[in-house]
Design an enzyme around this catalytic site. Structure first.
Site, PDB file in Angstrom:
ATOM      1  N   SER A  50      41.203  41.646  28.942  1.00 50.32           N
ATOM      2  CA  SER A  50      41.547  40.271  29.307  1.00 50.32           C
ATOM      3  C   SER A  50      41.744  39.471  28.012  1.00 50.32           C
ATOM      4  CB  SER A  50      40.406  39.660  30.119  1.00 50.32           C
ATOM      5  OG  SER A  50      39.256  39.528  29.293  1.00 50.32           O
ATOM      6  N   ASP A  82      45.232  42.406  30.691  1.00 48.53           N
ATOM      7  CA  ASP A  82      44.831  41.980  32.035  1.00 48.53           C
ATOM      8  C   ASP A  82      44.973  40.454  32.148  1.00 48.53           C
ATOM      9  OD1 ASP A  82      43.738  42.314  34.585  1.00 48.53           O
ATOM     10  OD2 ASP A  82      41.671  42.105  33.878  1.00 48.53           O
ATOM     11  N   HIS A 178      37.853  38.548  42.913  1.00 48.13           N
ATOM     12  CA  HIS A 178      37.208  38.850  41.627  1.00 48.13           C
ATOM     13  C   HIS A 178      35.698  38.569  41.634  1.00 48.13           C
ATOM     14  CE1 HIS A 178      41.403  38.443  39.938  1.00 48.13           C
ATOM     15  NE2 HIS A 178      40.988  39.535  39.353  1.00 48.13           N
ATOM     16  N   ALA A 213      38.543  44.682  42.809  1.00 46.24           N
ATOM     17  CA  ALA A 213      38.248  45.834  43.671  1.00 46.24           C
ATOM     18  C   ALA A 213      36.892  46.476  43.385  1.00 46.24           C
ATOM     19  CB  ALA A 213      39.369  46.855  43.550  1.00 46.24           C
ATOM     20  N   SER A 214      35.986  45.732  42.785  1.00 48.13           N
ATOM     21  CA  SER A 214      34.648  46.313  42.595  1.00 48.13           C
ATOM     22  C   SER A 214      33.917  46.379  43.935  1.00 48.13           C
ATOM     23  CB  SER A 214      33.835  45.472  41.593  1.00 48.13           C
ATOM     24  OG  SER A 214      34.172  45.837  40.275  1.00 48.13           O
ATOM     25  N   MET A 255      38.790  47.406  38.203  1.00 45.07           N
ATOM     26  CA  MET A 255      37.343  47.273  38.356  1.00 45.07           C
ATOM     27  C   MET A 255      36.711  46.863  37.027  1.00 45.07           C
ATOM     28  SD  MET A 255      36.903  50.662  40.707  1.00 45.07           S
ATOM     29  CE  MET A 255      38.310  51.430  39.953  1.00 45.07           C
ATOM     30  N   ASP A 256      35.972  45.806  37.067  1.00 44.48           N
ATOM     31  CA  ASP A 256      35.265  45.306  35.892  1.00 44.48           C
ATOM     32  C   ASP A 256      33.811  45.015  36.258  1.00 44.48           C
ATOM     33  OD1 ASP A 256      34.474  44.165  33.539  1.00 44.48           O
ATOM     34  OD2 ASP A 256      35.708  42.373  33.694  1.00 44.48           O
ATOM     35  N   THR A 257      33.631  44.257  37.331  1.00 41.31           N
ATOM     36  CA  THR A 257      32.282  43.840  37.735  1.00 41.31           C
ATOM     37  C   THR A 257      31.329  45.025  37.887  1.00 41.31           C
ATOM     38  OG1 THR A 257      33.166  41.883  38.829  1.00 41.31           O
ATOM     39  CG2 THR A 257      31.010  42.654  39.576  1.00 41.31           C
TER      40      THR A 257
END
Ligand code: G3H
Ligand code: 13P
Ligand code: ZN
Length: 309
Positions: A50, A82, A178, A213-214, A255-257
């Protein structure tokens, strides 16, 4: 092994009924956890940064680390910007060696989003870089209410948008969101597969992207809280829904979270169980291992991208 664009990855993913995981990276340990997971599963992977990540770690460090990862592992890696906010951010990423960029014009009106995306596409394509655009607005939870600004992607608009901008992939809004607090606690997550199906029918062979999408694994949240955290009402997208989307036109899942939660839980555990520990390799290493596990799980259970190199 040079970094690759997502063109070939998406073509194979579409045909094979799977998706490529796009994982956010911010430092060495997150990057290593992700690529170790991808390597262990023999899977291609997208590493994305990001503007916050670029600010935190610096584009030169990120690019150099990602190139080292590609050389070390020999797997297919694309380096992606991102949520690029404007052409300047895209130019910086491309100058820094990114092979793919997102321009996020989803908050502009339709015509403005088209105009700005087209400008980015012309610049990026002239530099051999592919572009992800976004149409529709993802929901978020504010004050325990699904944000009113949630706008599902309109399939007819998606067709017109892709034709007029020339973008290479499109992020759509079908019910993902998100962060760790995607829905109020009593809300049943749903994805609008009818919209995805219609977009797939109207835009055959065109790669679709899912942001937000987490899955937000309750056990990981519980582990954070057990070891001193305070994360309440976290909720994500059920894994089976994501796997279904990956078998359809969705070729990239962001996916990050889930990485953040896993790393935090592991580090909190080291600190709680070993209060005398102050070697960063001990706790960052535990965080890195936790990220690797998450990525392996996602490749097997969400993406279906194992052994697709
Ligand atoms: O969608 C946003 C990603 O999770 C990146 O988050 O802007 O805090 O780096 P960030
Ligand atoms: P999550 O917050 O659900 O991990 O989504 C990340 C994302 O969409 C990055 O662009
Ligand atoms: Zn996103």
């Amino acid at each position: 092994m040079p970094l690759v664009t997502t063109k070939e990855m998406f073509k194979k993913a579409y045909e094979g009924g799977y998706a490529i995981g796009a994982f956010n990276i911010n430092n060495l340990e997150i990057l290593q956890g992700v690529v170790k997971g991808a390597k262990a599963k023999n899977s291609p992977v997208i590493l994305q940064c990001s503007t916050g990540a670029l600010k935190y770690a610096g584009p030169k460090y990120l690019r150099a680390m990602v190139e080292a990862a590609a050389e070390e592992t020999g797997i297919d890696i694309a380096l992606h910007l991102d949520h690029g906010p404007d052409l300047d951010a895209v130019k910086l990423a491309i100058a820094s060696g990114f092979t793919s960029v997102m321009f996020d014009g989803s908050h502009y009106d339709f015509e403005e989003n088209i105009r700005k995306t087209k400008e980015v596409v012309e610049y990026a394509h002239a530099h051999g870089v592919v572009v992800e655009a976004e149409l529709g607005v993802l929901a978020g939870v504010e004050d325990d209410v699904v944000a009113a600004e949630h706008v599902y992607t309109d399939p007819d608009q998606a067709v017109e948008f892709v034709e007029r901008t020339g973008c290479d992939s499109l992020a759509i809004a079908i019910g993902t969101s998100h962060g760790a607090f995607k829905f109020p606690p009593d809300y049943e997550p749903q994805l609008r597969f009818d919209i995805l199906e219609e977009i797939q029918r109207k835009l055959p062979n065109f790669p679709i992207v899912l942001h937000g999408a987490s899955a937000v694994d309750p056990e990981t949240v519980e582990m954070c809280n057990k070891f001193g955290g305070n994360i309440a009402n976290a909720k994500g997208i059920p894994v089976e829904m994501l796997r279904k989307a990956a078998s359809m036109a969705v070729c990239k899942i962001n996916m990050d979270t889930d990485l953040r939660l896993a790393m935090t839980a592991a580090i909190r555990k080291v600190f709680a169980e070993n209060p005398a520990e102050f070697d960063p390799r001990k706790y960052l290493g535990a965080g890195r291992d936790a990220i690797q596990k998450v990525v392996e799980y996602k490749i097997e259970n969400v993406l279906g991208s194992a052994n697709r190199l």
